[in-house]
Design an enzyme around this catalytic site. Structure first.
Site, PDB file in Angstrom:
ATOM      1  N   ASP A   1      56.679 -20.533  43.589  1.00 48.07           N
ATOM      2  CA  ASP A   1      56.174 -21.500  42.618  1.00 48.07           C
ATOM      3  C   ASP A   1      55.243 -22.472  43.324  1.00 48.07           C
ATOM      4  O   ASP A   1      55.686 -23.297  44.116  1.00 48.07           O
ATOM      5  CB  ASP A   1      57.374 -22.237  41.999  1.00 48.07           C
ATOM      6  CG  ASP A   1      56.942 -23.387  41.112  1.00 48.07           C
ATOM      7  OD1 ASP A   1      55.781 -23.381  40.655  1.00 48.07           O
ATOM      8  OD2 ASP A   1      57.780 -24.284  40.874  1.00 48.07           O
TER       9      ASP A   1
ATOM     10  N   ASP B   1      56.800 -26.311  38.799  1.00 44.82           N
ATOM     11  CA  ASP B   1      57.468 -26.350  37.485  1.00 44.82           C
ATOM     12  C   ASP B   1      58.755 -25.529  37.464  1.00 44.82           C
ATOM     13  O   ASP B   1      59.371 -25.339  36.416  1.00 44.82           O
ATOM     14  CB  ASP B   1      56.518 -25.893  36.371  1.00 44.82           C
ATOM     15  CG  ASP B   1      56.120 -24.428  36.509  1.00 44.82           C
ATOM     16  OD1 ASP B   1      56.539 -23.766  37.494  1.00 44.82           O
ATOM     17  OD2 ASP B   1      55.385 -23.926  35.631  1.00 44.82           O
TER      18      ASP B   1
ATOM     19  N   ASP C   1      54.501 -18.357  40.131  1.00 41.83           N
ATOM     20  CA  ASP C   1      53.178 -18.245  39.508  1.00 41.83           C
ATOM     21  C   ASP C   1      52.221 -17.448  40.399  1.00 41.83           C
ATOM     22  O   ASP C   1      52.565 -17.093  41.542  1.00 41.83           O
ATOM     23  CB  ASP C   1      52.610 -19.631  39.167  1.00 41.83           C
ATOM     24  CG  ASP C   1      52.774 -20.617  40.317  1.00 41.83           C
ATOM     25  OD1 ASP C   1      52.532 -20.208  41.472  1.00 41.83           O
ATOM     26  OD2 ASP C   1      53.169 -21.781  40.074  1.00 41.83           O
TER      27      ASP C   1
ATOM     28  N   ASP D   1      52.291  -4.083  35.171  1.00 43.31           N
ATOM     29  CA  ASP D   1      53.352  -3.534  34.335  1.00 43.31           C
ATOM     30  C   ASP D   1      52.744  -3.291  32.954  1.00 43.31           C
ATOM     31  O   ASP D   1      52.054  -4.162  32.408  1.00 43.31           O
ATOM     32  CB  ASP D   1      54.498  -4.548  34.236  1.00 43.31           C
ATOM     33  CG  ASP D   1      55.865  -3.876  34.279  1.00 43.31           C
ATOM     34  OD1 ASP D   1      56.078  -2.970  33.459  1.00 43.31           O
ATOM     35  OD2 ASP D   1      56.693  -4.275  35.118  1.00 43.31           O
TER      36      ASP D   1
ATOM     37  N   ASP E   1      56.650   0.714  31.488  1.00 42.11           N
ATOM     38  CA  ASP E   1      57.992   0.341  31.048  1.00 42.11           C
ATOM     39  C   ASP E   1      58.546   1.341  30.031  1.00 42.11           C
ATOM     40  O   ASP E   1      57.875   1.660  29.037  1.00 42.11           O
ATOM     41  CB  ASP E   1      57.892  -1.057  30.400  1.00 42.11           C
ATOM     42  CG  ASP E   1      59.232  -1.701  30.152  1.00 42.11           C
ATOM     43  OD1 ASP E   1      59.902  -2.051  31.126  1.00 42.11           O
ATOM     44  OD2 ASP E   1      59.597  -1.858  28.972  1.00 42.11           O
TER      45      ASP E   1
ATOM     46  N   GLU F   1      58.545   4.512  34.068  1.00 43.32           N
ATOM     47  CA  GLU F   1      59.985   4.230  34.070  1.00 43.32           C
ATOM     48  C   GLU F   1      60.623   5.069  32.963  1.00 43.32           C
ATOM     49  O   GLU F   1      60.225   4.980  31.804  1.00 43.32           O
ATOM     50  CB  GLU F   1      60.244   2.745  33.800  1.00 43.32           C
ATOM     51  CG  GLU F   1      61.707   2.398  33.992  1.00 43.32           C
ATOM     52  CD  GLU F   1      62.197   1.226  33.152  1.00 43.32           C
ATOM     53  OE1 GLU F   1      63.210   0.613  33.527  1.00 43.32           O
ATOM     54  OE2 GLU F   1      61.597   0.919  32.100  1.00 43.32           O
TER      55      GLU F   1
ATOM     56  N   HIS G   1      64.054  -5.335  39.464  1.00 42.37           N
ATOM     57  CA  HIS G   1      64.493  -6.549  38.760  1.00 42.37           C
ATOM     58  C   HIS G   1      65.624  -6.282  37.771  1.00 42.37           C
ATOM     59  O   HIS G   1      66.122  -7.221  37.154  1.00 42.37           O
ATOM     60  CB  HIS G   1      63.289  -7.160  38.036  1.00 42.37           C
ATOM     61  CG  HIS G   1      62.755  -6.250  36.974  1.00 42.37           C
ATOM     62  ND1 HIS G   1      62.125  -5.051  37.275  1.00 42.37           N
ATOM     63  CD2 HIS G   1      62.802  -6.326  35.628  1.00 42.37           C
ATOM     64  CE1 HIS G   1      61.805  -4.448  36.143  1.00 42.37           C
ATOM     65  NE2 HIS G   1      62.195  -5.192  35.129  1.00 42.37           N
ATOM     66  N   ASP G   2      66.004  -5.021  37.579  1.00 45.19           N
ATOM     67  CA  ASP G   2      67.088  -4.682  36.649  1.00 45.19           C
ATOM     68  C   ASP G   2      68.369  -4.277  37.368  1.00 45.19           C
ATOM     69  O   ASP G   2      69.375  -3.971  36.714  1.00 45.19           O
ATOM     70  CB  ASP G   2      66.675  -3.490  35.757  1.00 45.19           C
ATOM     71  CG  ASP G   2      65.528  -3.826  34.833  1.00 45.19           C
ATOM     72  OD1 ASP G   2      65.378  -5.012  34.462  1.00 45.19           O
ATOM     73  OD2 ASP G   2      64.769  -2.903  34.480  1.00 45.19           O
TER      74      ASP G   2
HETATM   75  C1  NOJ Z   1      62.786  -2.015  31.321  1.00 46.56           C
HETATM   76  C2  NOJ Z   1      62.487  -3.246  32.109  1.00 46.56           C
HETATM   77  O1  NOJ Z   1      62.509  -2.951  33.472  1.00 46.56           O
HETATM   78  C3  NOJ Z   1      63.509  -4.280  31.706  1.00 46.56           C
HETATM   79  O2  NOJ Z   1      63.477  -5.417  32.529  1.00 46.56           O
HETATM   80  C4  NOJ Z   1      63.269  -4.635  30.265  1.00 46.56           C
HETATM   81  O3  NOJ Z   1      64.282  -5.495  29.823  1.00 46.56           O
HETATM   82  C5  NOJ Z   1      63.233  -3.400  29.375  1.00 46.56           C
HETATM   83  N1  NOJ Z   1      62.540  -2.300  29.954  1.00 46.56           N
HETATM   84  C6  NOJ Z   1      62.578  -3.731  28.055  1.00 46.56           C
HETATM   85  O4  NOJ Z   1      61.195  -3.934  28.254  1.00 46.56           O
END
Ligand code: NOJ
Length: 561
Positions: free
Chosen positions: A21, A25, A29, A98, A206, A264, A336-337
């Site tokens: 950041d 904030d 960014d 993305d 995605d 993905e 990130h998931d």
């Molecule tokens: C997969 C993404 O990696 C995830 O973070 C997101 O919540 C879902 N697709 C919906 O876009």
């Protein structure tokens, strides 16, 4: 540079909200990314993938896009984006965006128009359906199908204005776009071309294997204890998926040099992936499959099952073998998931964190495929010690908690145990830059708290320490760049029934590599012959004697055959 340049590349994923950041904030960014480009160039990665930075109500942290051709003001402007892109290119790296086009935000003008009336020009751009036959619209059970959404609740939202429902496989603020509609597809391709013309080098797509749906939208199978049916057979690898991706390839990527596309694809099979990634078919370069990150869950995705190394190896082996002749793998532990890899596959205790982070990195990077490093993985960042549900921010965690505790009667502690192990916020805590307040991520209040272990685990300390996880990852990446057997060598799994050692060879011409990772806290000897005179290329701990590996040790040997 050949067409398949990405075979020797390593990709680094940035989750911009949590990276750096620059304006205080509390939210990362683009300027923050610009300020840290040397950390990435120093690591030696070839490509940066940015999670979504487009204007968004941030219902799902930017995976809900309200304008595909601009930058979210929290993150910056198009001018700052151009500066970032120039900085990336100046360092010899590429940048991919993305692409989130299974759904948009409900605040996208396309959806606002679509929901405005039954006769809107854009009505058919989304999936609108009347109530189930004979049912009163808007009443429980009147939804057009019994499908549940990924974040809890029905996949359908009733819209009073026009008396119909719209489909949202994710949150109700993420309505699914209707890819059956030609105008939708053209609008998406135009947008993609606009970014590529601006200089970006490709896309991570995605949930791209969900864009084609069985238009009859059949009810899904109901499993015991669940309130909703599983609609996925109707939208995972749907009837027109290959046609849509081939069309996208022809309209967007054909004739462009040195792009990277990765789709993905939850639920994708090896056979499907072979089709998706066969260069002759012109679809995508590689896919993210999920089999290995689903190895430690039950039929119910929220059920924790202990990880069995033999199962994990069988999965990787199947993928390595399946795409050996045609197609290409992507390789990842983290994104990130997913929870943090060292906490999930390694041992994040002070005694073994560094060794096990390096070991799991070694095993992954030495497979055949393109490795992805997720921010903080190169530091061995760990899961967060969540106390209560109030510590979470992720819509998936909050949605699951509400469904499981409020509607299905599970205990908070039981649900928290699962969220601590699997919750996506584990990956989303601020990047740990140094030992100053908030890990040097922000001078303000971070949107999600930094992991309290940042005084020990941070980039500044690791830059100065040649034995750090960071420098070890740098050496792994360098090895991929310099040793053709890592890129192109054949893959052979060894010791498939061993629950502690992960061992395999890679062979290209007369060069053969032996890779062994010890996934245990025991000292273990590998029963593999013929390597006593081999050269030790890399290990994460003091050189072993023979093939006796210390707890969490990894070795890479090379011999000429
Ligand atoms: C997969 C993404 O990696 C995830 O973070 C997101 O919540 C879902 N697709 C919906 O876009």
């Amino acid at each position: 540079m050949t067409d398949l340049w990405w075979k020797s590349a390593v990709v680094y994923q940035i989750y911009p909200r949590s990276f750096a950041d620059a304006d205080g904030d509390g939210m990362g960014d683009l300027r923050g990314i610009i300020e840290h480009l040397d950390h990435l160039a120093g690591l030696g990665v070839d490509v940066l993938w940015l999670s979504p930075i487009y204007p968004s109500p941030q219902d799902d942290n930017g995976y809900d896009i309200s304008d595909y051709q601009n930058i979210e003001p929290i993150f910056g402007t198009l001018e700052i984006f151009d500066e970032l892109l120039a900085g990336v290119h100046a360092r010899g790296m590429k940048l991919i965006m993305d692409l989130v086009v299974n759904h948009s935000s409900d605040e996208h003008p396309w959806f606002a128009d679509s929901r405005s009336s039954l006769s809107s020009d854009k009505r058919d751009w989304y999936w609108w359906r009347p109530a189930r036959e004979g049912m009163e619209p808007g009443t429980p059970g009147a939804e057009p199908t019994n499908w549940g959404s990924a974040f809890g609740g029905s996949a359908w939202e009733y819209d009073e204005k026009t008396g119909e429902y719209y489909l949202h496989l994710f949150s109700k603020k993420q309505p699914d776009l209707n890819w059956e509609n030609d105008e939708v597809r053209s609008a998406v391709y135009d947008m993609m071309n606009w970014w590529l013309d601006r200089g970006v080098d490709g896309f991570r797509m995605d949930v791209i294997n969900m864009i084609s749906k069985d238009v009859s939208l059949p009810d899904g199978r109901l499993t015991a204890g669940s309130s909703y049916g599983d609609g996925s057979p109707a939208y995972i690898n749907g009837p027109r998926i290959h046609e849509f991706l081939q069309e996208m390839h022809a309209k967007v990527f054909a004739g462009r040099d040195a792009m990277l596309t990765v789709g993905e694809m939850p639920g994708v099979t090896v056979d499907e992936a072979k089709l998706f990634t066969d260069p002759a078919r012109g679809e995508v370069d590689m896919v993210f499959q999920f089999d290995h990150v689903w190895a430690d869950r039950g039929d119910d995705p929220w059920q924790l099952v202990p990880l069995q190394l033999t199962k994990l190896k069988a999965i990787f082996n199947r993928w390595q073998a399946g795409l050996a002749e045609v197609g290409w793998n992507s390789l990842y532990w983290n994104n990130h998931d997913q929870p943090r890899a060292v906490s999930r596959y390694g041992d994040d205790s002070p005694q073994f964190r560094v060794a096990s982070a390096k070991m799991i990195g070694t095993v992954l990077h030495l497979h055949r495929g393109t490795p992805y490093v997720y921010q903080g993985e190169e530091l061995g960042m760990t899961n967060y010690p969540f106390r209560t549900i109030a510590d979470f921010r992720d819509i998936e965690a909050l949605g699951h908690y509400a469904q499981a505790v409020d509607r299905e009667g599970r205990t908070p502690e039981e649900v928290l145990t699962v969220l601590r192990a699997r919750g996506r916020d584990n990956a989303r805590t601020p990047m740990q830059w140094n030992s100053s307040a908030n890990a040097g991520f922000t001078t303000g209040t971070p949107w999600l708290a930094a992991n309290p272990n940042y005084p020990e685990i941070n980039a500044a300390a690791q830059h100065d320490d040649p034995d750090s996880v960071y420098h070890y990852y740098r050496r792994l990446i360098e090895l991929r760049h310099n040793e053709p057997a890592v890129v192109d060598g054949d893959f052979t799994m060894l010791l498939p029934n061993d629950e502690r050692l992960y061992a395999f060879t890679r062979r290209l011409g007369s060069t053969e590599l032996l890779v062994i990772g010890n996934f245990s806290g025991d000292s273990v000897t590998a029963d593999i012959d013929g390597w006593s005179d081999a050269e030790l290329v890399l290990t994460n701990l003091p050189a072993p004697s023979g093939l006796t590996l210390a707890p969490w040790q990894s070795v890479i040997y090379r011999r000429t055959v």
